[in-house]
Scaffold this motif. Structure first.
Motif, mmCIF file in Angstrom:
data_model
loop_
_atom_site.group_PDB
_atom_site.id
_atom_site.type_symbol
_atom_site.label_atom_id
_atom_site.label_comp_id
_atom_site.label_asym_id
_atom_site.label_seq_id
_atom_site.Cartn_x
_atom_site.Cartn_y
_atom_site.Cartn_z
ATOM 1 N N ILE A 45 30.973 28.982 46.773
ATOM 2 C CA ILE A 45 29.876 29.962 46.847
ATOM 3 C C ILE A 45 30.195 31.434 47.152
ATOM 4 O O ILE A 45 29.361 32.516 47.071
ATOM 5 C CB ILE A 45 28.965 29.418 48.135
ATOM 6 N N PHE A 46 31.683 31.475 47.599
ATOM 7 C CA PHE A 46 32.291 32.837 47.935
ATOM 8 C C PHE A 46 32.536 33.506 46.656
ATOM 9 O O PHE A 46 32.933 34.830 46.560
ATOM 10 C CB PHE A 46 33.599 32.867 48.827
ATOM 11 N N PHE A 47 32.642 32.960 45.331
ATOM 12 C CA PHE A 47 32.723 33.646 44.277
ATOM 13 C C PHE A 47 31.852 34.958 43.940
ATOM 14 O O PHE A 47 32.148 35.982 43.692
ATOM 15 C CB PHE A 47 32.473 32.727 42.879
ATOM 16 N N LEU A 48 30.515 34.898 44.046
ATOM 17 C CA LEU A 48 29.801 36.018 44.124
ATOM 18 C C LEU A 48 29.973 37.057 44.950
ATOM 19 O O LEU A 48 29.894 38.216 44.472
ATOM 20 C CB LEU A 48 28.247 35.180 44.087
ATOM 21 N N PRO A 49 29.978 36.861 46.290
ATOM 22 C CA PRO A 49 30.501 38.152 47.068
ATOM 23 C C PRO A 49 31.803 38.890 46.803
ATOM 24 O O PRO A 49 32.096 39.831 46.845
ATOM 25 C CB PRO A 49 30.439 37.427 48.487
ATOM 26 N N GLY A 85 34.185 44.229 42.996
ATOM 27 C CA GLY A 85 33.967 45.302 42.114
ATOM 28 C C GLY A 85 33.388 46.609 42.682
ATOM 29 O O GLY A 85 33.906 47.597 42.278
ATOM 30 N N LEU A 86 33.175 46.613 44.142
ATOM 31 C CA LEU A 86 32.939 47.932 44.906
ATOM 32 C C LEU A 86 34.109 48.628 45.054
ATOM 33 O O LEU A 86 34.160 49.795 44.796
ATOM 34 C CB LEU A 86 32.016 47.713 46.130
ATOM 35 N N ILE A 107 37.454 53.516 44.071
ATOM 36 C CA ILE A 107 38.718 53.948 43.904
ATOM 37 C C ILE A 107 38.679 54.572 42.668
ATOM 38 O O ILE A 107 39.293 55.681 42.401
ATOM 39 C CB ILE A 107 39.830 52.704 44.074
ATOM 40 N N ALA A 108 37.979 54.126 41.581
ATOM 41 C CA ALA A 108 37.983 54.908 40.221
ATOM 42 C C ALA A 108 37.349 56.007 40.580
ATOM 43 O O ALA A 108 37.471 57.145 39.707
ATOM 44 C CB ALA A 108 37.236 53.986 39.251
ATOM 45 N N GLY A 118 47.292 53.726 42.685
ATOM 46 C CA GLY A 118 47.384 52.609 41.420
ATOM 47 C C GLY A 118 47.567 51.254 41.984
ATOM 48 O O GLY A 118 46.918 50.224 41.215
ATOM 49 N N TRP A 119 48.341 50.947 42.974
ATOM 50 C CA TRP A 119 48.389 49.677 43.447
ATOM 51 C C TRP A 119 47.040 48.935 43.869
ATOM 52 O O TRP A 119 46.470 47.816 43.448
ATOM 53 C CB TRP A 119 49.379 49.242 44.423
ATOM 54 N N VAL A 120 46.350 49.776 44.505
ATOM 55 C CA VAL A 120 44.905 49.338 44.994
ATOM 56 C C VAL A 120 44.040 49.080 43.834
ATOM 57 O O VAL A 120 43.294 48.238 43.655
ATOM 58 C CB VAL A 120 44.177 50.329 45.941
ATOM 59 N N MET A 121 43.993 49.872 42.677
ATOM 60 C CA MET A 121 43.345 49.885 41.504
ATOM 61 C C MET A 121 43.881 48.734 40.724
ATOM 62 O O MET A 121 43.072 47.872 40.288
ATOM 63 C CB MET A 121 43.394 51.134 40.559
ATOM 64 N N PHE A 122 45.074 48.234 40.639
ATOM 65 C CA PHE A 122 45.550 47.193 39.819
ATOM 66 C C PHE A 122 45.169 45.769 40.827
ATOM 67 O O PHE A 122 44.642 44.759 39.800
ATOM 68 C CB PHE A 122 47.028 47.096 40.063
ATOM 69 N N VAL A 123 45.225 45.760 41.916
ATOM 70 C CA VAL A 123 44.733 44.811 42.968
ATOM 71 C C VAL A 123 43.261 44.384 42.375
ATOM 72 O O VAL A 123 42.822 43.155 42.163
ATOM 73 C CB VAL A 123 45.035 44.712 44.266
ATOM 74 N N SER A 124 42.521 45.388 42.509
ATOM 75 C CA SER A 124 41.089 45.158 42.523
ATOM 76 C C SER A 124 40.537 44.776 40.951
ATOM 77 O O SER A 124 39.905 43.871 40.860
ATOM 78 C CB SER A 124 40.313 46.635 42.879
ATOM 79 N N VAL A 125 41.275 45.304 39.940
ATOM 80 C CA VAL A 125 40.954 44.834 38.729
ATOM 81 C C VAL A 125 41.684 43.595 38.188
ATOM 82 O O VAL A 125 41.008 42.720 37.813
ATOM 83 C CB VAL A 125 41.535 45.869 37.684
ATOM 84 N N PHE A 126 42.592 43.334 38.839
ATOM 85 C CA PHE A 126 43.476 41.714 38.721
ATOM 86 C C PHE A 126 42.517 40.883 39.264
ATOM 87 O O PHE A 126 42.308 39.907 38.598
ATOM 88 C CB PHE A 126 44.899 41.804 39.213
ATOM 89 N N CYS A 127 42.123 40.948 40.761
ATOM 90 C CA CYS A 127 41.323 40.116 41.327
ATOM 91 C C CYS A 127 40.011 39.901 40.725
ATOM 92 O O CYS A 127 39.510 38.860 40.476
ATOM 93 C CB CYS A 127 41.383 40.501 42.963
ATOM 94 N N PHE A 128 39.431 41.042 40.396
ATOM 95 C CA PHE A 128 38.080 40.798 39.608
ATOM 96 C C PHE A 128 37.991 39.984 38.400
ATOM 97 O O PHE A 128 37.179 39.378 38.288
ATOM 98 C CB PHE A 128 37.465 42.307 39.307
ATOM 99 N N VAL A 129 38.815 40.524 37.460
ATOM 100 C CA VAL A 129 39.234 39.645 36.321
ATOM 101 C C VAL A 129 39.776 38.178 36.602
ATOM 102 O O VAL A 129 39.170 37.262 35.679
ATOM 103 C CB VAL A 129 40.255 40.373 35.348
ATOM 104 N N GLY A 130 40.455 38.054 37.499
ATOM 105 C CA GLY A 130 41.073 36.722 37.543
ATOM 106 C C GLY A 130 39.828 35.777 38.294
ATOM 107 O O GLY A 130 39.408 34.623 37.897
ATOM 108 N N THR A 131 38.990 36.281 38.893
ATOM 109 C CA THR A 131 37.958 35.759 39.625
ATOM 110 C C THR A 131 36.797 35.608 38.744
ATOM 111 O O THR A 131 36.236 34.169 38.879
ATOM 112 C CB THR A 131 37.407 36.559 40.877
#
Length: 155
Positions: A23-27, A33-34, A39-40, A51-64
């Motif tokens: 159920i934590f997928f949606l939050p 995404g926020l 950051i963008a 850049g590291w923060v941006m990489f992490v947020s994009v990586f985790c968003f796509v991975g999730t």
């Protein structure tokens, strides 16, 4: 003596909206995404590790997103998936924790600039929002990891 273990350890389809770790997928989508959006939308004033923060947020968003669709389509019924679920979310926790600390440090550095102009104040406020959202995303991934580890232990 035959074992009556169920291979259906992980939920599939719409059942992922009712099980505790999933159920934590949606939050995670929302807060991850926020962080990505906030950051963008900031302006990089000097070379810094955003850049590291941006990489992490994009990586985790796509991975999730991929993880969510694999669970939704039912491609997670092999016995290796509970362990992979824990590993993915643990990596996301470590990545987001490092990104959150870096982002908080950069935000503190920007706060130390005396006489913030209106543009710098806007960037500072966006970075504060991103710090809060990244810490919430870290907490969500951590809780998801704990519950996934409990489910893995039971399987």
């Amino acid at each position: 003596m035959a074992s009556s273990t169920s291979c259906d350890v992980l939920p599939t389809g719409c059942r992922i909206f009712t099980t505790v770790p999933d159920i934590f997928f949606l939050p995670e989508f929302v807060f991850g995404g926020l962080v990505w959006i906030l950051i963008a939308s900031t302006e990089i004033l000097q070379p810094n590790p955003l850049g590291w923060v941006m990489f992490v947020s994009v990586f985790c968003f796509v991975g999730t997103s991929l993880w969510f669709f694999i669970f939704l389509c039912g491609g997670n019924q092999s016995s290796i998936w509970p362990g992979l679920d824990v590993c993915f979310h643990f990596v996301a926790v470590v990545f987001y924790l490092s990104a959150s600390v870096i982002l908080a440090y950069i935000t503190i550095l920007h706060a130390s600039v005396s006489g913030l102009s209106s543009q710098l104040l806007k960037i500072y406020r966006l970075e504060i929002s991103a710090v809060v959202m990244s810490h919430v995303a870290t907490l969500l991934y951590f809780v998801h990891t704990i519950f996934s580890a409990i489910r893995w232990k039971r399987s």
